[in-house]
Enzyme design. Structure first.
Site, PDB file in Angstrom:
ATOM      1  N   CYS A 208       0.819  -1.219   0.000  1.00 49.40           N
ATOM      2  CA  CYS A 208       0.000   0.000   0.000  1.00 49.40           C
ATOM      3  C   CYS A 208       0.858   1.277   0.000  1.00 49.40           C
ATOM      4  CB  CYS A 208      -1.034  -0.038   1.112  1.00 49.40           C
ATOM      5  SG  CYS A 208      -2.513   0.859   0.617  1.00 49.40           S
TER       6      CYS A 208
ATOM      7  N   HIS B 218      -4.126  -5.340   0.131  1.00 47.37           N
ATOM      8  CA  HIS B 218      -3.641  -5.819   1.433  1.00 47.37           C
ATOM      9  C   HIS B 218      -3.623  -7.339   1.527  1.00 47.37           C
ATOM     10  CE1 HIS B 218      -3.255  -1.931   3.405  1.00 47.37           C
ATOM     11  NE2 HIS B 218      -4.231  -1.573   2.594  1.00 47.37           N
TER      12      HIS B 218
ATOM     13  N   GLU C 183      -2.403  -9.000   3.787  1.00 50.97           N
ATOM     14  CA  GLU C 183      -2.618  -9.382   5.200  1.00 50.97           C
ATOM     15  C   GLU C 183      -4.104  -9.329   5.549  1.00 50.97           C
ATOM     16  OE1 GLU C 183      -1.741  -6.462   4.236  1.00 50.97           O
ATOM     17  OE2 GLU C 183      -2.600  -4.918   5.509  1.00 50.97           O
TER      18      GLU C 183
HETATM   19  N1  LIG Z   1      -3.385   1.692   3.359  1.00 51.75           N
HETATM   20  C1  LIG Z   1      -2.415   2.480   2.947  1.00 51.75           C
HETATM   21  O1  LIG Z   1      -1.221   2.239   3.129  1.00 51.75           O
HETATM   22  C2  LIG Z   1      -2.830   3.764   2.273  1.00 51.75           C
HETATM   23  C3  LIG Z   1      -1.755   4.441   1.477  1.00 51.75           C
HETATM   24  C4  LIG Z   1      -2.010   5.919   1.203  1.00 51.75           C
HETATM   25  N2  LIG Z   1      -2.098   6.652   2.429  1.00 51.75           N
HETATM   26  C5  LIG Z   1      -3.271   6.074   0.375  1.00 51.75           C
HETATM   27  O2  LIG Z   1      -4.256   6.523   0.897  1.00 51.75           O
HETATM   28  O3  LIG Z   1      -3.291   5.747  -0.781  1.00 51.75           O
END
Ligand SMILES: NC(=O)CC[C@H](N)C(=O)O
Length: 359
Positions: A245, A329, A331
């Site tokens: 992410c 994700h 996870e």
């Molecule tokens: N879940 C995250 O790591 C989000 C990554 C980043 N802050 C976004 O909003 O795209």
């Protein structure tokens, strides 16, 4: 007590305040998961955001203290259609209202979440304010304009270096606001883990001589983290790296790519993503507002995953270096665990490459 959510475009939605009642400003995003509100409340990537749940019934299985993704909620507010007063589940330890009260998080119920979601979808993510009583339009604008989430990562990163024992590979993690299930996922694979605060330097990481480096998820705009991008750039030629992410976005930026803001983000548990290498489609858990711009990537960076809803980039891999990352994700927490294979792919890479031995 009645309360109103007022968006920066002037639209307002009236509901009933619950939890810790206080005037609250933040960025409003919607999440389409039917369950998983505990993990959502405590996911550090939501720092500074008010989360609207599109599923109409929230709180029905109550709160247990095992399913949290960090020690306390990170959302600014939880906005729902209907909150269940009494949770019912064998693991339930308290109800959602009591939890929000204790953790000092604002709740807003009885909101027309369908209309609110459509507004955000059509207009794009907006800032908003929840108020109990009428205040002037001028004051609302001033409070909304004054809201900034710029130091979000600094607020949620670990304050100190810590380690988790394990008999297997040594993973150095840069914590930009890591979810707990990432630690659990590495521990399950017997890893020894050293977790560093977000502002760690490349030399400090390399001094513990890890087998691989992991870049975590986290809140806010990746482009704001210029020093970290420079640090990651120094690490890319040195060690195998996996990013998730925000970690994925930072890796792409350090490799010369660009990121941009999505209109209303991806927040939910059912996003179809195609793994272009396996030629297989997976259902993924997502929580992001920014995305890597595919056209910006240098030739040696290969796109490995795409989102089938809007064709955005969901994963990249370097052609020669042992580094890759995903936007979704693996996870889960909450959501399907179909993509846990990403952790296994990293473990296999560490085994196969024996990259460190060559250096
Ligand atoms: N879940 C995250 O790591 C989000 C990554 C980043 N802050 C976004 O909003 O795209």
């Amino acid at each position: 007590m009645k309360a109103k959510l007022i968006l920066e475009n002037g639209n307002s939605f009236e509901g009933i305040a619950f939890g810790h009642i206080q005037e609250t400003v933040g960025e409003v995003v919607f999440n389409t998961g039917m369950t998983g509100y505990q993990e959502i409340l405590t996911d550090p990537s939501y720092y500074g955001q008010m989360v609207v749940m599109t599923y109409p019934l929230i709180g029905n299985y109550g709160i247990n203290l095992d399913d949290m993704e960090s020690t306390a909620p990170k959302v600014k507010a939880l906005i729902v259609r209907e909150r269940t007063a009494k949770g019912s589940n064998w693991r339930c330890e308290m109800d959602i209202e009591g939890y929000l009260k204790e953790m000092k998080v604002m709740g807003l119920a009885e909101i027309d979440t369908r209309a609110l979601t459509k507004t955000l979808r059509n207009h794009g993510t907006m800032k908003g304010i929840i108020v109990g009583e009428d205040i002037s339009q001028e004051e609302i604008q001033k409070k909304i304009n004054n809201f900034s989430n710029e130091d979000a990562v600094k607020q949620v990163t670990t304050k100190e270096i810590y380690s988790v024992e394990g008999a297997g590979k040594h993973i150095a993690i840069i914590d930009f606001g890591m979810k707990k299930n990432i630690l659990r996922s590495f521990s399950k694979r017997n890893c020894r883990i050293t977790v560093f605060p977000y502002n760690v330097g490349a030399e400090e990481i390399l001094s513990v001589n890890p087998d691989g480096i992991f870049l975590s998820n986290g809140p806010g705009d990746p482009k704001a983290l210029t020093d970290n991008i420079a640090t990651i750039k120094k690490l890319t030629e040195k060690k195998p790296i996996l990013g998730i992410c925000l970690g994925h976005q930072l890796l792409a930026l350090s490799l010369g790519g660009n990121t941009e803001r999505l209109k209303f983000g991806h927040h939910g548990c059912n996003h179809p993503v195609k793994d272009l290498i396996k030629n297989k489609i997976y259902i993924t858990s997502q929580n992001h507002d920014y995305v890597v711009d595919g056209g910006s990537l240098p030739e040696e960076v290969i796109v490995t995953h795409v989102n089938l809803n809007d064709n955005t980039i969901e994963g990249i891999q370097h052609e020669f270096l042992p580094i890759f990352s995903v936007q979704f994700h693996p996870e889960a927490s909450p959501g399907p665990q179909d993509t846990a294979y990403i952790f296994d792919k990293f473990m296999e890479l560490l085994d196969k490459e024996d990259y460190n031995a060559k250096r």
